[in-house]
Scaffold this active site. Sequence first.
Site, PDB file in Angstrom:
ATOM      1  N   THR A 124     102.720  89.346 -34.354  1.00 11.78           N
ATOM      2  CA  THR A 124     104.154  89.507 -34.588  1.00 11.78           C
ATOM      3  C   THR A 124     105.107  90.544 -33.847  1.00 11.78           C
ATOM      4  OG1 THR A 124     105.320  90.036 -36.464  1.00 11.78           O
ATOM      5  CG2 THR A 124     103.306  90.933 -36.549  1.00 11.78           C
ATOM      6  N   ASP A 125     106.137  90.305 -33.853  1.00  7.43           N
ATOM      7  CA  ASP A 125     107.228  91.317 -33.191  1.00  7.43           C
ATOM      8  C   ASP A 125     107.211  92.591 -33.711  1.00  7.43           C
ATOM      9  OD1 ASP A 125     108.689  90.305 -35.266  1.00  7.43           O
ATOM     10  OD2 ASP A 125     110.577  89.796 -34.208  1.00  7.43           O
ATOM     11  N   GLU A 126     106.906  92.581 -35.191  1.00  9.88           N
ATOM     12  CA  GLU A 126     107.044  93.851 -36.027  1.00  9.88           C
ATOM     13  C   GLU A 126     106.105  94.893 -35.524  1.00  9.88           C
ATOM     14  OE1 GLU A 126     107.389  93.333 -40.326  1.00  9.88           O
ATOM     15  OE2 GLU A 126     107.808  91.403 -40.130  1.00  9.88           O
ATOM     16  N   LYS A 152      98.623  94.792 -38.211  1.00  8.48           N
ATOM     17  CA  LYS A 152      98.491  93.658 -37.170  1.00  8.48           C
ATOM     18  C   LYS A 152      98.537  94.512 -36.038  1.00  8.48           C
ATOM     19  CE  LYS A 152      98.900  89.885 -37.342  1.00  8.48           C
ATOM     20  NZ  LYS A 152      97.897  88.873 -37.281  1.00  8.48           N
TER      21      LYS A 152
END
Length: 338
Positions: A124-126, A152
């Site tokens: 994820t971009d998070e 992540k």
Amino acid sequence: MEHVLVTGGAGFIGSHFVKRLLHAPDVATVTVLDALTYAGHIENLGTAFLSEKLSFVQGNILDTGLVDDLVREATAVVHFAAESHVDRSFFEAGAFIATNVHGTQTLLDAALRHGVERFVHVSTDEVYGPMPEGCATEESPLRPSVPYAASKAASDLVALSYHQTFGVPVCVTRSSNNYGPYQHPEKIIPLFITRLLKGEQATLHGRGEHVRNWLHVEDNCAGIEAVLREGTPGEVYNLGGGTDLTSRDLTGHLLNVCGADWDSVTYIPDRQANDIRYSMDWSKAAAQLGYRPERNFEEGLAETADWYRRNADRWAPMMRNPNAARPARPLPTSPAGR
């Protein structure tokens, strides 16, 4: 790429990917491993079960013996299985670390033992944390703000280390926010749609200024397949390029497709550690893999709202399930007030 193991294949993104993969002529079998937690539903796979290529196994990626048996038969692994909801991670951080980090390690160990040809780890971009300005590239530092994103980021690093240390052919994808049918109604787009369809209030955090990039799930799956087929082992690929919107602008679009007005919106205090903006540069995937998002946001959102409108029998039980959402309660704070 004859035999593909897809973890988390009964979840939102995973089920879309499985259906896509079943159409590929060079894929002989697709095995789905899914624990069928609150966010994974066998119904998400639907017509995929008409294909003789598909096998389904209910189980946990922390089950070393089961994982070993399945990976032994796989040519490639595409790893979606994860705890994924930010709010839940505030109260269940241990579960996020166990599944997202240790579960990933379990799969990587099996991939190493059995010499899989491809391993795609879906992220994820998070993991990049807030980007008040500019865009994160694949070389940007990882600065996650919340336990979910941290778990992540840790799993990304573990996956990449298995390539660097042992030569496991790992690629990592990091996508922006996905939307589309079958998503659990705890996420903002289906949450707002289902509330508005029920005549309830949609609740907007803060002043609605948080910026997210919205990518149709089918575009993300196309990017993941491109990485599976053509990605260079050891590399990370950002998959973005959808539509950048503030949460207020997103709410306006949702009101429009649901036939509601701003009287249906209530502003509430902002969530703690709610990053103001995410943004990624996805030019690497475009240049190296020919990745190009194709879905128009307004059309995709209208189709998504229509799916929820026509399938209340799918999401209504989730709204009553006590595991479907955490009751609101104060978050722990540090001495610095964070």
